[in-house]
Scaffold this motif. Structure first.
Motif, PDB file in Angstrom:
ATOM      1  N   GLY A   1       0.894  -1.058  -0.133  1.00 41.50           N
ATOM      2  CA  GLY A   1       0.056   0.165   0.165  1.00 41.50           C
ATOM      3  C   GLY A   1       0.911   1.250   0.156  1.00 41.50           C
ATOM      4  O   GLY A   1       0.302   2.449  -0.185  1.00 41.50           O
ATOM      5  N   ALA A   2       2.043   0.990   0.157  1.00 41.26           N
ATOM      6  CA  ALA A   2       2.969   2.279   0.351  1.00 41.26           C
ATOM      7  C   ALA A   2       3.027   2.883  -1.290  1.00 41.26           C
ATOM      8  O   ALA A   2       3.079   2.289  -2.173  1.00 41.26           O
ATOM      9  CB  ALA A   2       4.263   2.122   0.866  1.00 41.26           C
ATOM     10  N   ALA A   3       3.129   4.262  -1.373  1.00 36.15           N
ATOM     11  CA  ALA A   3       3.167   4.840  -2.591  1.00 36.15           C
ATOM     12  C   ALA A   3       4.506   5.046  -2.947  1.00 36.15           C
ATOM     13  O   ALA A   3       5.378   4.996  -2.330  1.00 36.15           O
ATOM     14  CB  ALA A   3       2.509   6.217  -2.561  1.00 36.15           C
ATOM     15  N   ALA A   4       4.753   4.639  -4.414  1.00 32.64           N
ATOM     16  CA  ALA A   4       6.097   4.833  -5.024  1.00 32.64           C
ATOM     17  C   ALA A   4       5.998   5.781  -5.941  1.00 32.64           C
ATOM     18  O   ALA A   4       5.273   5.978  -6.961  1.00 32.64           O
ATOM     19  CB  ALA A   4       6.506   3.642  -5.800  1.00 32.64           C
ATOM     20  N   SER A   5       7.128   6.853  -5.887  1.00 30.78           N
ATOM     21  CA  SER A   5       7.221   8.122  -6.816  1.00 30.78           C
ATOM     22  C   SER A   5       8.502   8.281  -7.066  1.00 30.78           C
ATOM     23  O   SER A   5       9.504   7.999  -6.348  1.00 30.78           O
ATOM     24  CB  SER A   5       6.458   9.117  -6.341  1.00 30.78           C
ATOM     25  N   LEU A   6       8.733   8.560  -8.600  1.00 32.85           N
ATOM     26  CA  LEU A   6      10.093   8.731  -9.256  1.00 32.85           C
ATOM     27  C   LEU A   6      10.071  10.450  -9.390  1.00 32.85           C
ATOM     28  O   LEU A   6       9.385  11.002 -10.462  1.00 32.85           O
ATOM     29  CB  LEU A   6      10.470   8.123 -10.441  1.00 32.85           C
ATOM     30  N   GLY A   7      10.633  11.085  -8.390  1.00 35.72           N
ATOM     31  CA  GLY A   7      10.383  12.768  -8.516  1.00 35.72           C
ATOM     32  C   GLY A   7       9.027  13.086  -8.505  1.00 35.72           C
ATOM     33  O   GLY A   7       8.612  12.793  -7.209  1.00 35.72           O
ATOM     34  N   SER A   8       8.656  13.903  -9.338  1.00 36.54           N
ATOM     35  CA  SER A   8       7.087  14.233  -9.019  1.00 36.54           C
ATOM     36  C   SER A   8       6.163  13.348  -9.895  1.00 36.54           C
ATOM     37  O   SER A   8       4.956  13.210  -9.859  1.00 36.54           O
ATOM     38  CB  SER A   8       6.880  15.675  -9.820  1.00 36.54           C
ATOM     39  N   THR A   9       6.675  12.171 -10.345  1.00 36.88           N
ATOM     40  CA  THR A   9       5.699  11.142 -11.084  1.00 36.88           C
ATOM     41  C   THR A   9       5.563  10.186 -10.248  1.00 36.88           C
ATOM     42  O   THR A   9       6.134   9.401  -9.515  1.00 36.88           O
ATOM     43  CB  THR A   9       6.682  10.616 -12.274  1.00 36.88           C
ATOM     44  N   ASN A  10       4.197   9.965 -10.056  1.00 43.91           N
ATOM     45  CA  ASN A  10       3.585   8.702  -9.096  1.00 43.91           C
ATOM     46  C   ASN A  10       3.578   7.546 -10.106  1.00 43.91           C
ATOM     47  O   ASN A  10       3.225   7.684 -11.098  1.00 43.91           O
ATOM     48  CB  ASN A  10       2.210   9.085  -8.850  1.00 43.91           C
ATOM     49  N   LEU A  11       4.439   6.579  -9.339  1.00 45.69           N
ATOM     50  CA  LEU A  11       4.573   5.279 -10.291  1.00 45.69           C
ATOM     51  C   LEU A  11       3.443   4.198  -9.915  1.00 45.69           C
ATOM     52  O   LEU A  11       3.247   3.418 -10.508  1.00 45.69           O
ATOM     53  CB  LEU A  11       6.001   4.776  -9.840  1.00 45.69           C
ATOM     54  N   GLY A  12       3.024   4.240  -8.655  1.00 49.55           N
ATOM     55  CA  GLY A  12       1.829   3.268  -8.286  1.00 49.55           C
ATOM     56  C   GLY A  12       2.143   2.830  -6.655  1.00 49.55           C
ATOM     57  O   GLY A  12       2.814   3.644  -5.923  1.00 49.55           O
ATOM     58  N   THR A  13       1.712   1.842  -6.451  1.00 49.16           N
ATOM     59  CA  THR A  13       1.667   1.485  -5.022  1.00 49.16           C
ATOM     60  C   THR A  13       2.315   0.047  -4.779  1.00 49.16           C
ATOM     61  O   THR A  13       2.425  -0.770  -5.630  1.00 49.16           O
ATOM     62  CB  THR A  13       0.512   1.321  -4.273  1.00 49.16           C
ATOM     63  N   VAL A  14       3.127  -0.335  -3.335  1.00 50.67           N
ATOM     64  CA  VAL A  14       3.632  -1.569  -3.195  1.00 50.67           C
ATOM     65  C   VAL A  14       2.334  -2.458  -3.189  1.00 50.67           C
ATOM     66  O   VAL A  14       1.396  -2.393  -2.530  1.00 50.67           O
ATOM     67  CB  VAL A  14       4.344  -1.719  -2.155  1.00 50.67           C
ATOM     68  N   SER A  15       2.393  -3.759  -4.107  1.00 52.22           N
ATOM     69  CA  SER A  15       1.676  -4.579  -4.081  1.00 52.22           C
ATOM     70  C   SER A  15       1.739  -5.946  -3.341  1.00 52.22           C
ATOM     71  O   SER A  15       1.068  -6.887  -3.257  1.00 52.22           O
ATOM     72  CB  SER A  15       0.970  -4.735  -5.371  1.00 52.22           C
ATOM     73  N   VAL A  16       3.143  -6.236  -3.270  1.00 55.66           N
ATOM     74  CA  VAL A  16       3.755  -7.598  -2.834  1.00 55.66           C
ATOM     75  C   VAL A  16       5.032  -6.993  -1.865  1.00 55.66           C
ATOM     76  O   VAL A  16       5.792  -6.279  -2.182  1.00 55.66           O
ATOM     77  CB  VAL A  16       4.169  -8.496  -4.085  1.00 55.66           C
ATOM     78  N   ASN A  17       5.014  -7.531  -0.609  1.00 58.35           N
ATOM     79  CA  ASN A  17       6.216  -7.448   0.116  1.00 58.35           C
ATOM     80  C   ASN A  17       6.339  -8.715   1.012  1.00 58.35           C
ATOM     81  O   ASN A  17       5.545  -9.255   1.756  1.00 58.35           O
ATOM     82  CB  ASN A  17       5.909  -6.291   1.340  1.00 58.35           C
ATOM     83  N   THR A  18       7.501  -9.326   0.930  1.00 53.61           N
ATOM     84  CA  THR A  18       7.780 -10.556   1.437  1.00 53.61           C
ATOM     85  C   THR A  18       8.702 -10.501   2.635  1.00 53.61           C
ATOM     86  O   THR A  18       9.273 -11.629   3.044  1.00 53.61           O
ATOM     87  CB  THR A  18       8.298 -11.795   0.329  1.00 53.61           C
ATOM     88  N   PHE A  19       8.976  -9.438   3.078  1.00 52.59           N
ATOM     89  CA  PHE A  19      10.137  -9.053   4.314  1.00 52.59           C
ATOM     90  C   PHE A  19       9.629 -10.060   5.329  1.00 52.59           C
ATOM     91  O   PHE A  19      10.604 -10.804   6.072  1.00 52.59           O
ATOM     92  CB  PHE A  19      10.397  -7.713   4.533  1.00 52.59           C
ATOM     93  N   SER A  20       8.482  -9.895   5.937  1.00 48.63           N
ATOM     94  CA  SER A  20       8.027 -10.195   7.191  1.00 48.63           C
ATOM     95  C   SER A  20       8.028 -11.937   7.115  1.00 48.63           C
ATOM     96  O   SER A  20       7.936 -12.639   7.979  1.00 48.63           O
ATOM     97  CB  SER A  20       6.649  -9.871   7.329  1.00 48.63           C
ATOM     98  N   THR A  21       8.079 -12.474   5.591  1.00 51.02           N
ATOM     99  CA  THR A  21       8.172 -13.878   5.786  1.00 51.02           C
ATOM    100  C   THR A  21       9.227 -14.494   5.010  1.00 51.02           C
ATOM    101  O   THR A  21       9.430 -15.561   4.805  1.00 51.02           O
ATOM    102  CB  THR A  21       7.005 -14.318   4.486  1.00 51.02           C
ATOM    103  N   GLY A  22      10.360 -13.548   5.592  1.00 52.93           N
ATOM    104  CA  GLY A  22      11.632 -14.011   5.205  1.00 52.93           C
ATOM    105  C   GLY A  22      12.796 -13.867   4.035  1.00 52.93           C
ATOM    106  O   GLY A  22      13.658 -14.227   3.868  1.00 52.93           O
ATOM    107  N   THR A  23      11.868 -13.036   3.044  1.00 50.24           N
ATOM    108  CA  THR A  23      12.580 -12.808   2.034  1.00 50.24           C
ATOM    109  C   THR A  23      12.544 -11.057   1.743  1.00 50.24           C
ATOM    110  O   THR A  23      11.561 -10.561   2.045  1.00 50.24           O
ATOM    111  CB  THR A  23      12.214 -13.391   0.595  1.00 50.24           C
TER     112      THR A  23
END
Length: 395
Positions: A70-92
């Motif tokens: 759900g975190a937003a991702a942006s490159l400068g002033s350009t909105n790229l989208g949002t984080v849809s997959v995160n595997t840190f809590s599961t060990g990667t």
């Protein structure tokens, strides 16, 4: 926005600029903070990794510890989208954000304003491989040698696997380089994706682990997805001679305690020159080459400090390593806190003011005796004078 990486990651090391040695890779000058989206550019406080696909959707890999779903991702002033997959809590330590429609997508690595490396395939690294990485904060390409793969570590209160460790050619990575693309450079200057930089010492999530955990497929120039050709096969090692021992267990991590104010080098901090390994002939002490300087040690800090030193065990000719056991070693060093008189800015209580000693009581016996003698003498003289004067008829 993606959360700025908690760990300090990639630093500038002054690697050779290959822009003039790799003709045909230079692109029109561009910034590291604007479109097109490329690996190595800054995205919401971290560094963009490789472009991937999932079920026909364009996505981009990132370090998992940079931001949750759900975190937003942006490159400068350009909105790229949002984080849809995160595997840190599961060990990667990996994540992927969905790229918004219409964003400019290019499977490539941004090295500098005039140098871009197209991503043409995937490299599954082994010990001894040379890899490079490009962090947005460092702003330069830094390279090193892979010294262990398939590593599991615990950081940020999470146990993470699928890692590889690198002996960088310089100091550590810096904050904001989390997610930096790790890649092997082909003979033509192109890039073969190898992983996602996650720790300051060059440790990275291997690309195979990242793709598997996120369920994505690497995007490549032309969609070929070629594998980096393996190096020519080396001649097999001759069988061990009867006198050659075999390494059966690598050196284990050690702990060292040093005094406050110790200089920032291995010898001054008391790191041993040897480490103990296990062979089929018993334990053996081998020389260790330690990194010259510790990461995170501050000589101006008076409180206790704990940090990690990295070293490499040197294998002699009479010891074989057929299992390719890792030769790297870690030492956890604790520098004790300053004593009160050594701590900067410490006020030392003044000594109490000196006082004059009390003189001993005077001995009055002698003056009294002298006075008595004087009185007796006067009386004696008076009597004598009276007698003399009477005899002379004066009285």
């Amino acid at each position: 926005m993606l959360v700025v990486a908690v760990l300090a990651l990639v630093a500038a090391f002054g690697c050779v600029d290959v822009s003039t040695a790799r003709p045909g890779l230079a692109a029109a000058p561009e910034s590291g903070t604007d479109v097109p989206l490329r690996a190595g550019k800054r995205v919401s406080g971290c560094t963009a990794n490789f472009l991937v696909h999932k079920n026909g959707t364009s996505m981009n890999l990132a370090a998992g510890h940079c931001g949750g779903v759900g975190a937003a991702a942006s490159l400068g002033s350009t909105n790229l989208g949002t984080v849809s997959v995160n595997t840190f809590s599961t060990g990667t330590d990996a994540a992927a954000f969905t790229v918004a429609g219409g964003a400019s997508l290019t499977p490539s690595v941004f090295v500098s304003a005039n140098l871009v490396r197209p991503v043409v395939g995937q490299a599954n690294v082994v010990v001894g491989d040379r890899v490079c990485m490009r962090g947005a904060s460092s702003g330069t390409e830094v390279c090193g040698t892979v010294r262990s793969v398939g590593v599991t570590l615990t950081y940020l209160n999470t146990t993470v696997s699928g890692l590889a460790r690198v002996k960088l050619d310089g100091g550590p990575l810096i904050g904001g380089d989390s997610g930096a693309p790790v890649y092997k450079v082909g003979a033509d200057g192109s890039a073969y994706a190898a992983g996602i930089a996650v720790l300051s010492d060059g440790t990275f999530t291997m690309i195979s682990a990242a793709l598997s955990a996120t369920g994505t497929t690497l995007a490549t120039k032309g969609g070929a997805g070629a594998q980096l050709p393996p190096p020519p096969a080396a001649a097999p090692d001759p069988p061990a001679s009867p006198t050659q021992a075999v390494l059966t267990a690598a050196a284990t991590a050690m702990t060292v305690t040093s005094a406050y104010g110790s200089p920032n080098d291995a010898a001054s901090l008391g790191l041993p020159a040897t480490a103990t390994v296990t062979t089929d002939a018993g334990e053996k002490k081998l020389p260790v080459t330690w990194d010259p300087y510790a990461t995170g040690y501050d000589l101006d800090v008076a409180t206790e400090q704990t940090f990690t030193y990295h070293g490499l065990v040197q294998l002699p000719d009479d010891l074989a390593n057929p299992a390719n056991l890792p030769l790297d070693i870690e030492a956890t060093v604790t520098v004790l806190a300053a004593r009160a008189l050594d701590a900067p800015g410490t006020d030392v209580a003044p000594l109490p003011p000196a006082t004059a000693p009390t003189p001993p009581a005077a001995d009055r016996s002698l003056p009294v005796a002298l006075a008595a003698s004087a009185v007796a003498l006067v009386l004696t003289c008076a009597v004598c004078g009276a007698i003399i004067m009477r005899r002379r008829g004066l009285l």
